[in-house]
Write a protein that holds these residues in place. Structure first.
Motif, short mmCIF file in Angstrom:
data_model
loop_
_atom_site.label_atom_id
_atom_site.label_comp_id
_atom_site.label_asym_id
_atom_site.label_seq_id
_atom_site.Cartn_x
_atom_site.Cartn_y
_atom_site.Cartn_z
N TRP A 91 67.85 -46.64 47.26
CA TRP A 91 67.92 -47.24 45.93
C TRP A 91 69.00 -48.30 45.94
O TRP A 91 70.08 -48.09 46.50
N LYS A 92 68.69 -49.47 45.34
CA LYS A 92 69.63 -50.59 45.28
C LYS A 92 69.77 -51.08 43.85
O LYS A 92 68.83 -50.98 43.05
N THR A 93 70.92 -51.64 43.56
CA THR A 93 71.15 -52.29 42.27
C THR A 93 72.25 -53.32 42.43
O THR A 93 72.90 -53.41 43.48
N GLY A 94 72.47 -54.08 41.39
CA GLY A 94 73.56 -55.06 41.36
C GLY A 94 74.54 -54.66 40.28
O GLY A 94 74.56 -53.50 39.84
N LYS A 95 75.31 -55.62 39.82
CA LYS A 95 76.31 -55.35 38.80
C LYS A 95 75.62 -54.92 37.50
O LYS A 95 74.82 -55.67 36.95
N CYS A 96 75.92 -53.70 37.05
CA CYS A 96 75.32 -53.20 35.81
C CYS A 96 75.98 -51.89 35.39
O CYS A 96 76.80 -51.33 36.11
N LYS A 97 75.59 -51.42 34.20
CA LYS A 97 76.04 -50.13 33.69
C LYS A 97 74.79 -49.37 33.26
O LYS A 97 73.96 -49.90 32.53
N LEU A 98 74.64 -48.14 33.75
CA LEU A 98 73.45 -47.33 33.45
C LEU A 98 73.84 -45.96 32.92
O LEU A 98 74.66 -45.28 33.53
#
Length: 154
Positions: free
Chosen positions: A83-90
């Motif tokens: 799983w990959k993501t960038g700059k964020c808030k979840l």
């Protein structure tokens, strides 16, 4: 009243009319002063130190920092999903135990209702417990290998 921090524990002591400071003996809940000093007796329990558990312990999140190659092979991490993501808030909640191995970046994990966070970095092997709820804050590119675990699997 004087407040100081000794070995990460806040301690408060009354200074006497002689101008000296009472000292805290590590591993003890007793303040000591020189034998010839005149010190007012404080009631039992007037001075206390609180030990604060790490968030990982409070929320039953297990972490192995800088997991070894042998450990990763033993678990078969190379076969786990990615799983990959960038700059964020979840906002996130776990309905089953999840084990992750962080390969890139870092994540700040803020448990629901908590202003403090746990920080996990590339190389960490983390196990989140079932029903855990938190906000995840990613400051940049992030990648992890993950798998879901049945209760009791180690």
């Amino acid at each position: 009243m004087v407040e100081s921090t000794l070995s990460g524990v806040k301690a408060r002591a009354m200074s006497s009319s002689l101008g000296f400071m009472a000292s805290f003996r590590p591993g003890s809940s007793i303040f000591t002063a020189p034998k010839d000093a005149k010190v007012k007796q404080m009631p039992v329990g007037a001075v206390s130190a609180r030990y604060k558990k790490p968030l990982e312990e409070l929320y039953n999140v297990r972490v192995e920092r800088k997991a070894s190659e042998e450990r990763l092979e033993e678990l078969g991490v190379s076969r786990w999903s990615i799983w990959k993501t960038g700059k964020c808030k979840l906002p996130w909640d776990w309905h089953v135990d999840q084990q992750v191995y962080i390969t890139e970046g870092s994540v700040k994990v803020f448990p629901e209702g908590c202003k403090e966070c746990m920080v996990f970095n590339a190389g960490d092997l983390v196990r989140y417990p079932k029903w855990f709820e938190a906000d995840l804050l990613f400051d940049g590119p992030y990648q992890e290998h993950y798998r879901f675990r049945a209760y009791g699997d180690d």
